[in-house]
Design an enzyme around this catalytic site. Structure first.
Site, PDB file in Angstrom:
ATOM      1  N   ASP A  16     -88.708  15.752 -70.856  1.00  0.00           N
ATOM      2  CA  ASP A  16     -88.678  14.290 -70.939  1.00  0.00           C
ATOM      3  C   ASP A  16     -90.074  13.681 -70.926  1.00  0.00           C
ATOM      4  O   ASP A  16     -90.436  12.930 -71.829  1.00  0.00           O
ATOM      5  CB  ASP A  16     -87.892  13.699 -69.762  1.00  0.00           C
ATOM      6  CG  ASP A  16     -86.395  13.844 -69.918  1.00  0.00           C
ATOM      7  OD1 ASP A  16     -85.944  14.886 -70.443  1.00  0.00           O
ATOM      8  OD2 ASP A  16     -85.676  12.921 -69.501  1.00  0.00           O
ATOM      9  N   ARG A 143     -91.293   9.321 -53.600  1.00  0.00           N
ATOM     10  CA  ARG A 143     -91.617   8.370 -54.657  1.00  0.00           C
ATOM     11  C   ARG A 143     -92.786   7.447 -54.335  1.00  0.00           C
ATOM     12  O   ARG A 143     -93.700   7.316 -55.136  1.00  0.00           O
ATOM     13  CB  ARG A 143     -90.375   7.557 -55.032  1.00  0.00           C
ATOM     14  CG  ARG A 143     -89.269   8.381 -55.637  1.00  0.00           C
ATOM     15  CD  ARG A 143     -89.732   9.106 -56.907  1.00  0.00           C
ATOM     16  NE  ARG A 143     -88.741  10.046 -57.387  1.00  0.00           N
ATOM     17  CZ  ARG A 143     -88.880  11.366 -57.353  1.00  0.00           C
ATOM     18  NH1 ARG A 143     -89.954  11.920 -56.828  1.00  0.00           N
ATOM     19  NH2 ARG A 143     -87.948  12.145 -57.852  1.00  0.00           N
ATOM     20  N   ASP A 172     -84.905   5.925 -58.558  1.00  0.00           N
ATOM     21  CA  ASP A 172     -86.326   6.268 -58.636  1.00  0.00           C
ATOM     22  C   ASP A 172     -87.134   5.235 -59.396  1.00  0.00           C
ATOM     23  O   ASP A 172     -88.271   4.932 -59.026  1.00  0.00           O
ATOM     24  CB  ASP A 172     -86.488   7.661 -59.265  1.00  0.00           C
ATOM     25  CG  ASP A 172     -86.136   8.752 -58.278  1.00  0.00           C
ATOM     26  OD1 ASP A 172     -86.109   8.460 -57.067  1.00  0.00           O
ATOM     27  OD2 ASP A 172     -85.895   9.890 -58.703  1.00  0.00           O
ATOM     28  N   SER A 228     -78.899  18.243 -63.186  1.00  0.00           N
ATOM     29  CA  SER A 228     -80.338  18.008 -63.138  1.00  0.00           C
ATOM     30  C   SER A 228     -80.855  18.234 -61.725  1.00  0.00           C
ATOM     31  O   SER A 228     -80.108  18.123 -60.748  1.00  0.00           O
ATOM     32  CB  SER A 228     -80.672  16.599 -63.625  1.00  0.00           C
ATOM     33  OG  SER A 228     -80.495  15.684 -62.590  1.00  0.00           O
TER      34      SER A 228
END
Lengths: 460, 460, 460, 460
Positions: A16, A143, A172, A228
């Site tokens: 990605d 994060r 996120d 994922s």
């Protein structure tokens, strides 16, 4: 085409963000790739690029706060003095290039593992932070750590934009962007997965693969799991794909950070964990005497022990900030041990009523962290208050780690509020039992009044 | 000596309450012994009296709300139709007598096991009640159940007094007495362990033993453990004695309700637990198809499965209501499974914000139960609110029970708020990613303003 | 041009929504204007349209839930039997038309005043709802009431769209739209002030005036105040314009619902307000014997009395949901009296601990109402819980209203938990002063332990 | 008779504590009378003793922390340099003596007014502390201040006992004693009104009067009001007697600290109050330019202005710590102005979410202060957190004081989070209205899901 300016991309090395990187260049941006290393020893595992890829001027821009990192350059062996082992075995670092050559103007590799542990995980341990009673916030904590560094690079490099590969349905994106806006309000965020020109072009994995092939982006050869994953030093999450059906059980081979509890060792590891100010400062394996005293090392050691014994797995449905329920399977090995050990030493050393107030603050803290408000005035305030509450949370907890469980065995502290003589069943101590009569009688006063009223009402 | 009136004594059959029983008679009271049975199948285990003891007119006063109990009388075999097994193997019921004969004017044997499960444990499960983040409140929940029945008997029998054997340093005295005063404000409580004339006379176990010998009270022959225990259908607690040193580890042989996890079976039991209105209504063992659908039976079955796999052990330091810290080791097998399973189905079916409010109420509930305020206007109010929140907590949770742990495997519900399509990473559904941009921007507004102020302040 | 479908517009009759109405038609929508009447006796004051305007087929579609409204048609005198006075003096109803004729397909005039009082204001009174310690939520409460009816009309008329004239920076847009989406998720909201094609066209009041002139929309002749106002039955707000500078004092002539306290009567009105289930059921003016017993009438009467005495003015800076601070000046006459009277009768009749829990719920309620979540699962839940807490909030409060203040004079209740004998300084009652000694001693136990620790720490 | 040791008596000079003083001597204690002066300018009003009473060696033991006090001795004029005016006009200090001469071994006169304001009232203002939504805690705040000094004297003088004249049904006994035990756990408290030998001897006022006559204790000549009063620098309370009937209105002549609002001036005083760190640092009367900048002076000035305008009266029923409801009438003039002004500047300068958390802490603080836990770990913790929240609460508030009301007129601050441009209705600023659409849509997601479920449930 003149450049639209520089964008710092949080680059993971996966399909990605590799495609996003090239796409951003296509859109006219100068791209600064930023590889975060909050996971020692596994920094580049996910990059998986062929050695033939060309990388320009890496060493020239390589930021590093650890001694061993400062001289990294393409072709280096990449072993860091600070973190022994095969840390950089995957070097020479190979990053995607366009077929025509220089892809990156700049790459920053940041080692934030220590600050991740000390500035993010430790406050969470102090807070006993659990989102919705179960989730230890592994992703949520990472994060703001990543995004803070990203903003720092953008500011140093004069980039007006930052970008990330988070999806438009998740938490996120919020965590990344709130951090960016908090620290640098003027910054602009480019979130391709929320831009129709991007998500309409790349409707599925196949579109990305095709694009990668066209642009010489190396494609991961390992077959993708039907779910994922997202990993950092504290935890790993599994979601999406076949896990989207909340009734589907996790497939046996899914877990990567912890051993299957059924196959874990039959004998426990016994650890003594020492806390000061609510934070672990020393871990000793009682059996073999192994000791760790620095934050990063002891945390990694706890990950190892917990992982070996299958500690830290959960399968939950949680409420995302944007309002939908999602299902996630998480492993948080060291975090789980520390959660339990800290609870115990805190209960031992903290006044009951302070604890109750702090518990409320901890709930708030967990919610703020989950929803991305780490860098907010309220979260700063809450962290300050919680840190204050931890000043005397000090002592040692003995725990047994076995077959997926953490058992508290005992605790001791120079600052305990526990009074063995006072509580003893055999010794009266200073305690006057008669006082309890008055205590109960006064506490019953209100209840008796309520009964009086009820009788009156019923009598009618 | 003319009688001072009747006193209903919560009688356990142990040394303490046997001596209290005789002592109360000495003080001039008519004693009504009240044996509570909130633990099916083990009602009289702790009485341990020789068959030669004389008991007068037992059957005449024996209350019972279960069919199998109505005709109990001395000499009966005591097997209840309702609870299969060797329920009353210890009959003929033998209770202590004075050497001169009739000790008891009355004995009441109450089976409160079903109401304990349905009226006390179920609300605690609905509330996800944990005192100080760890204790599932097994003892705390039993006390108001026992005391409520005790008051009921006192009222029926016209007794002005109730008595109990709880110590003057603990929580139980408060829980007993607040219940009594709430339900019958005019009642007088006699708490010998808080009366100097009693505790100065009986300074240790030896004094009690001596007194028992003198008065023909049967003395337990089993050697006493160097700690005290308190058990009910939901849990067992171990405290005092050698456990008073909070660093001392629990001795290996201490646990009685659960298997040592290290020695527990290597293969899990897989259960499907079905909830309706936040309460379990059916438990199925997926492997062997065993099914239980009534509250008491399914709870006892969960105790059995959890016990077999070593589930539900904790070792904690907690804050007593009277203000001292104490150390307790607890086993709560079925309660631990249900805590986890309920959390999961609740998260699956309850709105996020309702859950957050309910979480606060659950914290309050736990505190109220712990401190003895079950029968209080505020606890009634909180229970009402929590019950309201559970109306749609319905569905099935699959759990694996293994080596001391409960793992959630999956869940399903006709009333879930989970929307697989909405959350899917592959399907866009009705969701517009662009909305998240606005959401984040607006959420950042306040943070940007705060940053603006900070810059201004710093600039100064 | 074929129609895009029907849109129900919350139409106030002012310049903004009149222009929006025409603009929506321009955009190709069939417009259903919806005039809400939550303010009895002043329904159409703000419409101010010339009698010459043409209105088509009004009577055919006029909904009404009050007897006096059912036969309204253009040209009617418009006096309602139910609300005496000059209610419809402005009839024949004249609504804006395009120069070419029929503007409206439909007009709905809804009288929601009673449901506004009973279903929205009463729960707020029960909750003692104050946003940020000061704001009685007058506007916030009206929005879900208005929007609910708007959705109802849209559903009945098969309209897919609703529209409103709220700005893009305020709370009202959120309140309107969350209500719409909660009650009818499939509905689409058209918010012109957030649409670039609208707000770029109408950049200021002058653009609207020009547009109005072009389209035959009647323009208010009264000069606009240099602030904006929003009024309903419960309150009026003043903000924007010169009030945007938070230091600027409110100009003398600003207030419309309350008399200047300095000029208010020198003698108070004494009222007796009777509550049942936390809601006022009767108001008596002690001096002149005036009595009101229906919700709407007594509320309007309290508005009158409070307004006469200058009660209910505040000037605050508050935090909007979208994250900015704004300054507002509010008048809430009746609401202020009821807030104080209800607090008093509640304190008199509600158990202390129930009150404390309910207080927390009330805080949550206020926040939910302010942020537009009236129609949400959590607000439903909170309202249910609060209503439960009010079951025994019953009795009479005497208040004096004078010069901007409400003074509580006394209270009485058949369900009071106040016990005159118990609290008396002269009578001992059942109370044993010695119990307080035990109570204090036990409460000090924890404090003494803390002192012990501090001494130990200091000694080091 | 040999002395039982020394006792420090909190001595008010009234009938009760004068009798207690003599009674304690009778019981064999050496009595140290301790007169607290938290009310400048009215210290000895209540003593009312004839000048002929003998006092021994006063000056020798007179503690004083203010320069003007150090040389006080019998016969001195008693004017303090620090507090201008007729501060000690009632000197020579005359205290009760036994007929035989030396009554007091020691008298300590402590001026705690400044520390009362700065260390107790200021934190309450920062906290916006209101007990049960109405009571500004005037009495509650004074108690720990008085008791702390009392303990200090006991420690200096080596006294093992302290004593007070608080009744056995009230809150003050708890507040006094918890402070004592917190600060000096080994201290013993003698509370005569809870000792049968005292309260059985003195059953009413007549018994005390008789005793006083017998022992040469001067008896107040002014007729006693049919209620009791308690005053300090911050407030005065009226309760008991005819006020015990909660329906009885306060008699007209009851109030002493504030003017009857109906008779207050017709023109307001306009004040500008400046805050720094949430605490008032300057008060300016806008009309006449009067300015006060020290804590004590500005507080006394606000008392004067508020008193003149009748500000700060309430009549409430509250819940005492010991569980009974009581009725009190209170005047808190300066405190009321400061409560409102502080709320305003805080809302102007504090982040919304910090405020919400701080609001919760403020509620807790109020409860802790009311129940006597000022000197507790939890109250220390809460004060620390609240003080942290106040770091940027800075600016000026303009208020109008008129006829019993405080009106906020405007505010300004160098640290405001208010952004006039951002909130403006006329200027778009950086704000993108379209963002609000996304914000609302995402906020509605959860509500739509809930609606979906409801429809599903209803469809069944």
């Amino acid at each position: 085409m003149s450049s639209k300016g520089s964008v710092v991309l949080a680059y993971s090395g996966g399909l990605d963000t590799s495609c996003i990187l090239v796409w951003l260049k296509e859109q006219g941006y100068d791209v600064i790739a930023y590889l975060v290393r909050e996971r020692p020893r596994c920094l580049l595992v996910s990059v998986c690029l062929p050695a033939s890829a060309q990388v320009a001027s890496l060493s020239a821009h390589c930021y590093s706060f650890k001694p061993g990192f400062s001289s990294l350059k393409p072709g280096d062996g990449g072993v860091s003095a600070e973190a022994p082992g095969a840390l950089y075995a995957s070097w020479p670092l190979s990053l995607p290039t366009s077929s025509s050559g220089f892809l990156f103007p700049q790459v920053f590799i940041e080692d934030v593992s220590r600050e991740f542990v000390e500035e993010f995980i430790w406050p969470a341990i102090q807070s006993s932070a659990l989102y919705e009673d179960r989730y230890l916030l592994g992703t949520s904590l990472a994060r703001p750590c990543i995004a803070r560094k990203q903003v720092e690079i953008a500011q140093r490099e004069g980039a007006k934009y930052v970008s990330h590969g988070a999806t438009g349905k998740g938490n996120d994106q919020v965590r990344f962007e709130l951090t960016c806006y908090s620290l640098a309000p003027q910054i602009k965020v480019i979130a391709p997965w929320r831009m129709p020109e991007f998500y309409n072009r790349f409707k599925g994995r196949n579109d990305l693969m095709e694009y990668a092939k066209q642009h010489g982006i190396p494609i991961p050869v390992t077959p993708k799991n039907p779910w994922s994953m997202d990993e950092n030093l504290m935890h790993i999450s599994y979601e999406a794909g076949i896990l989207e059906n909340p009734k589907n059980q996790a497939p046996p081979g899914l877990y990567t950070k912890t051993q299957d509890p059924a196959k874990a060792p039959n004998t426990p590891d016994i650890l003594e964990i020492e806390f000061r100010k609510g934070v672990p400062v020393k871990v000793t394996n009682v059996k073999d005497g192994t000791t760790h005293q620095t934050s990063l090392e002891l945390f990694m050691y706890l990950n190892e022990v917990a992982g070996k014994h299958g500690v830290g797995r959960i399968d939950i449905v949680e409420n995302r900030f944007i309002g939908m329920k999602s299902r996630g399977i998480y492993e948080t090995p060291a975090g789980t041990i520390l959660y339990h050990a800290h609870l115990d030493i805190e209960a031992f050393t903290m006044d009951r009523e302070v604890r109750k107030i702090k518990q409320g603050l901890g709930l708030k803290f967990a919610e703020l962290v989950y929803t991305g408000f780490w860098h907010s005035p309220e979260c700063e305030f809450v962290r300050h208050c919680i840190a204050k509450s931890q000043e005397r949370v000090e002592g040692k907890v003995q725990v047994s780690v076995l077959k997926g469980q953490v058992y508290i065995l005992g605790r001791e502290s120079p600052l305990s509020l526990y009074n063995e003589e006072l509580v003893s069943m055999n010794v009266q101590g200073d305690y006057e039992p008669i006082d309890a009569t008055g205590f109960i009688n006064i506490n019953s006063l209100r209840l008796k009044e309520y009964h009086r009223l009820q009788s009156k009402v019923t009598a009618k």
